[in-house]
Write a protein that holds these residues in place. Structure first.
Motif, PDB file in Angstrom:
ATOM      1  N   ARG A  90      -1.250  -6.820   7.179  1.00 56.17           N
ATOM      2  CA  ARG A  90      -2.200  -7.460   8.084  1.00 56.17           C
ATOM      3  C   ARG A  90      -3.390  -7.973   7.282  1.00 56.17           C
ATOM      4  O   ARG A  90      -4.137  -9.011   7.891  1.00 56.17           O
ATOM      5  N   LYS A  91      -4.027  -7.296   6.347  1.00 53.95           N
ATOM      6  CA  LYS A  91      -4.911  -7.997   5.307  1.00 53.95           C
ATOM      7  C   LYS A  91      -4.473  -8.959   4.467  1.00 53.95           C
ATOM      8  O   LYS A  91      -5.389  -9.674   3.958  1.00 53.95           O
ATOM      9  N   GLY A  92      -3.264  -9.465   4.727  1.00 52.79           N
ATOM     10  CA  GLY A  92      -2.719 -10.647   3.996  1.00 52.79           C
ATOM     11  C   GLY A  92      -2.378 -10.203   2.033  1.00 52.79           C
ATOM     12  O   GLY A  92      -2.037 -10.722   1.469  1.00 52.79           O
ATOM     13  N   VAL A  93      -2.105  -8.721   2.269  1.00 55.10           N
ATOM     14  CA  VAL A  93      -1.984  -8.338   0.814  1.00 55.10           C
ATOM     15  C   VAL A  93      -0.466  -8.192   0.864  1.00 55.10           C
ATOM     16  O   VAL A  93       0.487  -7.925   1.616  1.00 55.10           O
ATOM     17  N   ILE A  94       0.095  -8.556  -0.377  1.00 54.02           N
ATOM     18  CA  ILE A  94       1.669  -8.630  -0.771  1.00 54.02           C
ATOM     19  C   ILE A  94       1.791  -7.392  -1.453  1.00 54.02           C
ATOM     20  O   ILE A  94       1.222  -6.924  -2.424  1.00 54.02           O
ATOM     21  N   ILE A  95       3.052  -6.448  -1.009  1.00 49.54           N
ATOM     22  CA  ILE A  95       3.245  -5.362  -1.589  1.00 49.54           C
ATOM     23  C   ILE A  95       4.722  -5.464  -2.222  1.00 49.54           C
ATOM     24  O   ILE A  95       5.508  -6.315  -1.649  1.00 49.54           O
ATOM     25  N   ARG A  96       4.577  -5.387  -3.681  1.00 53.28           N
ATOM     26  CA  ARG A  96       5.930  -5.467  -4.406  1.00 53.28           C
ATOM     27  C   ARG A  96       6.125  -4.001  -5.147  1.00 53.28           C
ATOM     28  O   ARG A  96       5.346  -3.412  -5.484  1.00 53.28           O
ATOM     29  N   THR A  97       7.764  -3.788  -5.121  1.00 51.68           N
ATOM     30  CA  THR A  97       7.977  -2.588  -5.699  1.00 51.68           C
ATOM     31  C   THR A  97       8.752  -2.744  -7.260  1.00 51.68           C
ATOM     32  O   THR A  97       9.188  -3.835  -7.200  1.00 51.68           O
ATOM     33  N   VAL A  98       8.422  -1.890  -8.165  1.00 51.80           N
ATOM     34  CA  VAL A  98       9.096  -2.276  -9.602  1.00 51.80           C
ATOM     35  C   VAL A  98      10.428  -1.938  -9.342  1.00 51.80           C
ATOM     36  O   VAL A  98      11.619  -2.747  -9.687  1.00 51.80           O
ATOM     37  N   ILE A  99      11.011  -0.619  -8.783  1.00 45.09           N
ATOM     38  CA  ILE A  99      12.349  -0.254  -8.652  1.00 45.09           C
ATOM     39  C   ILE A  99      12.845  -1.241  -7.508  1.00 45.09           C
ATOM     40  O   ILE A  99      12.363  -1.279  -6.294  1.00 45.09           O
ATOM     41  N   ASN A 100      13.988  -1.985  -7.627  1.00 42.13           N
ATOM     42  CA  ASN A 100      14.702  -2.943  -6.724  1.00 42.13           C
ATOM     43  C   ASN A 100      14.094  -4.201  -6.590  1.00 42.13           C
ATOM     44  O   ASN A 100      14.573  -5.164  -5.950  1.00 42.13           O
ATOM     45  N   ASN A 101      12.578  -4.400  -6.959  1.00 40.83           N
ATOM     46  CA  ASN A 101      11.896  -5.677  -6.890  1.00 40.83           C
ATOM     47  C   ASN A 101      11.872  -6.072  -5.372  1.00 40.83           C
ATOM     48  O   ASN A 101      12.244  -7.531  -5.165  1.00 40.83           O
ATOM     49  N   PHE A 102      11.625  -5.138  -4.487  1.00 43.69           N
ATOM     50  CA  PHE A 102      11.230  -5.606  -3.004  1.00 43.69           C
ATOM     51  C   PHE A 102       9.883  -6.180  -3.008  1.00 43.69           C
ATOM     52  O   PHE A 102       8.977  -5.891  -3.529  1.00 43.69           O
ATOM     53  N   THR A 103       9.721  -7.149  -2.052  1.00 41.97           N
ATOM     54  CA  THR A 103       8.658  -7.777  -1.533  1.00 41.97           C
ATOM     55  C   THR A 103       8.476  -7.806  -0.345  1.00 41.97           C
ATOM     56  O   THR A 103       9.188  -8.154   0.660  1.00 41.97           O
ATOM     57  N   PHE A 104       6.885  -7.184   0.157  1.00 40.26           N
ATOM     58  CA  PHE A 104       6.637  -7.183   1.728  1.00 40.26           C
ATOM     59  C   PHE A 104       5.723  -8.057   2.058  1.00 40.26           C
ATOM     60  O   PHE A 104       4.393  -7.694   1.306  1.00 40.26           O
TER      61      PHE A 104
END
Length: 212
Positions: A90-104
């Motif tokens: 909601r703040k416009g921040v992009i979340i990414r994971t190292v494992i599996n390289n997912f992006t939210f």
């Protein structure tokens, strides 16, 4: 200028922010800053109640990227993880994971992509909680087994401690790395990792007998 921040939650002695940063760098992430909560449980301490976790909401701005090794660094509780990820989006921040390289990414407008994203968030949050519960049950069973074992023979001393045992179980549950990779990263033999995978209760019981 947008920034990329790695958030590292460190709850045991074998986990370090440096280790998580190394994983991120090897995966191709360019990290500007590392924020760490040390000695914090992902089960009992909600993200917003952690000193550095709370501070991230003040630091991160729209367009910034928050990198975590996996969603279990954000928490081990379904509601906590999903609430945290949605709050950042909601703040416009992009979340990414190292494992599996997912992006939210909260800016996604396509309804199908949003549905897939939301389903993935729910699945990963549920997996993080299930992983924590499975580890806890294995520990409990191993402790009970050790208590009821009346023999004085303790067997061979384990080549791993409690923290390493938990870390191996986490990696096995994620299923993102091979047995050989897990063994190499945890400093164990491949056979030891296989024994932990095939009989976690026995491994925990051995730790209890030796008080490792």
């Amino acid at each position: 200028m947008h920034q990329t921040i790695l958030y590292a939650r460190v709850s045991t002695t074998d986990q370090t922010a440096e280790h998580q940063l190394s994983h991120a760098s090897k995966a191709g992430f360019e990290i500007d800053r590392v924020i760490t909560d040390e000695g914090i449980s992902g089960v009992s301490v909600p993200f917003r109640n952690r000193p550095e976790g709370k501070r991230l909401f003040d630091i991160l701005r729209a367009g910034d990227v928050l990198v975590v090794r996996w969603v279990d660094r954000l928490g081990r509780n379904y509601d906590d993880v999903t609430t945290t990820i949605r709050a950042f989006m909601r703040k416009g921040v992009i979340i990414r994971t190292v494992i599996n390289n997912f992006t939210f990414d909260g800016s996604t407008a396509d309804p199908v992509q949003k549905a897939v994203r939301d389903a993935l968030i729910a699945f990963m949050a549920a997996t993080a909680q299930a992983q924590a519960e499975a580890t806890k049950e294995a520990q409990k069973a191993g402790i009970n087994h050790a208590k009821t074992d009346k023999t004085k023979y303790r067997g061979k001393k384990p080549s791993f401690d409690q923290a390493t045992f938990i870390r191996v179980q986490e990696e096995l549950t994620l299923g993102a790395r091979s047995i050989s990779d897990i063994a190499r990263e945890c400093g164990l033999s491949r056979q030891t990792v296989l024994r932990i995978r095939d009989n976690a209760q026995h491994a925990q019981a051995a730790l209890e007998r030796w008080r490792v």
